[in-house]
Design a protein around this motif. Sequence first.
Motif, PDB file in Angstrom:
ATOM      1  N   GLU A  57       1.081  -1.124  -0.025  1.00 38.57           N
ATOM      2  CA  GLU A  57       0.011   0.108   0.079  1.00 38.57           C
ATOM      3  C   GLU A  57       1.022   1.217  -0.095  1.00 38.57           C
ATOM      4  O   GLU A  57       0.354   2.366  -0.445  1.00 38.57           O
ATOM      5  CB  GLU A  57      -1.023  -0.009   1.197  1.00 38.57           C
ATOM      6  N   HIS A  58       2.062   1.292   0.224  1.00 42.42           N
ATOM      7  CA  HIS A  58       3.173   2.285   0.312  1.00 42.42           C
ATOM      8  C   HIS A  58       3.945   2.208  -0.996  1.00 42.42           C
ATOM      9  O   HIS A  58       4.897   2.916  -1.167  1.00 42.42           O
ATOM     10  CB  HIS A  58       4.083   2.302   1.401  1.00 42.42           C
ATOM     11  N   GLY A  59       3.628   1.351  -1.987  1.00 36.71           N
ATOM     12  CA  GLY A  59       4.250   1.065  -3.385  1.00 36.71           C
ATOM     13  C   GLY A  59       5.348   0.233  -3.370  1.00 36.71           C
ATOM     14  O   GLY A  59       6.166   0.175  -4.327  1.00 36.71           O
ATOM     15  N   VAL A  60       5.601  -0.678  -2.311  1.00 34.30           N
ATOM     16  CA  VAL A  60       6.531  -1.301  -2.332  1.00 34.30           C
ATOM     17  C   VAL A  60       5.959  -2.763  -2.716  1.00 34.30           C
ATOM     18  O   VAL A  60       5.148  -3.600  -2.019  1.00 34.30           O
ATOM     19  CB  VAL A  60       7.273  -1.650  -0.848  1.00 34.30           C
ATOM     20  N   THR A  61       6.261  -3.412  -4.012  1.00 33.33           N
ATOM     21  CA  THR A  61       5.636  -4.723  -4.527  1.00 33.33           C
ATOM     22  C   THR A  61       6.745  -5.514  -4.846  1.00 33.33           C
ATOM     23  O   THR A  61       7.937  -5.179  -4.938  1.00 33.33           O
ATOM     24  CB  THR A  61       5.074  -4.069  -5.724  1.00 33.33           C
ATOM     25  N   PRO A  62       6.238  -6.991  -5.021  1.00 28.26           N
ATOM     26  CA  PRO A  62       7.312  -7.840  -5.548  1.00 28.26           C
ATOM     27  C   PRO A  62       8.009  -7.618  -6.825  1.00 28.26           C
ATOM     28  O   PRO A  62       9.077  -7.589  -6.779  1.00 28.26           O
ATOM     29  CB  PRO A  62       6.313  -9.133  -5.600  1.00 28.26           C
ATOM     30  N   TRP A  63       7.258  -7.183  -7.574  1.00 34.37           N
ATOM     31  CA  TRP A  63       7.860  -6.794  -9.020  1.00 34.37           C
ATOM     32  C   TRP A  63       8.752  -5.698  -9.075  1.00 34.37           C
ATOM     33  O   TRP A  63       9.650  -5.182 -10.112  1.00 34.37           O
ATOM     34  CB  TRP A  63       6.748  -6.610  -9.933  1.00 34.37           C
ATOM     35  N   THR A  64       8.615  -4.778  -7.989  1.00 35.64           N
ATOM     36  CA  THR A  64       9.689  -3.715  -7.722  1.00 35.64           C
ATOM     37  C   THR A  64      10.706  -3.988  -6.843  1.00 35.64           C
ATOM     38  O   THR A  64      11.828  -3.071  -6.720  1.00 35.64           O
ATOM     39  CB  THR A  64       8.937  -2.102  -7.579  1.00 35.64           C
TER      40      THR A  64
END
Length: 231
Positions: A57-64
């Motif tokens: 939800e803070h922009g930290v994703t697996p793909w990044t």
Amino acid sequence: ILTGLYPHRAGVGHMMRDDGLPGYRGRLNEEAVTVAEALAEAGYFTAMSGKWHVGQEHGVTPWTRGFQRSLNAAAGGFYFPDAPRANLFLNGEAIRPDDPRLPPHWYATDLWTDFAIRFVEEAVELRRPFFVYLAYNAPHFPLQAPSNAIARFRGRYMEGWDVLRERRLARQRELGLWSGPVALAPRPPSVRPWAELGAAERDRFDHLMAVYAACVHLMDAAIGRFVDRLA
């Protein structure tokens, strides 16, 4: 597990809430390097399947954060596709729980395993070394399992926790898990003796423990299925 750091060093000192303090920002920080980021640079095929819960939800994703393939949920709290929290992402794309690329009427433990195996097979086809991060949400509350799995364990706990905990400790002694004298911790004051519970309460707690056992049993079977695919 993802970074090799203490949670505070990685930025998630207290789950996902951002307290505005270093170490308590509720998301993996940029100073923390994930194992996927490190292995991807070394030429590995990197994939994850399951619960992410480190700040999507803070922009930290697996793909990044180093994962080239992923089926994930931002958090947990669900097991079936009709759950309100069953928000899934496939390789960065938000998908519906009934997306045709998913098995029909899936159970989360099996879903995560299916895609982990699928990612392994893709890596094998590409002839690349691989790293798969498989993060089950079981057996997290709310405890849920298919009815036939729950039925398998119904009634096994009707002797009550006082008897069962003594029996389990005796079994652990028999197996040689303890090298010295070990005593059971006192039963918490908030937990009543089983003998004091009425029939309805006993049935309720037997049901709760059966659901928990079903969650663990299904996860154990899924891990076995995944390991068999690696063999």
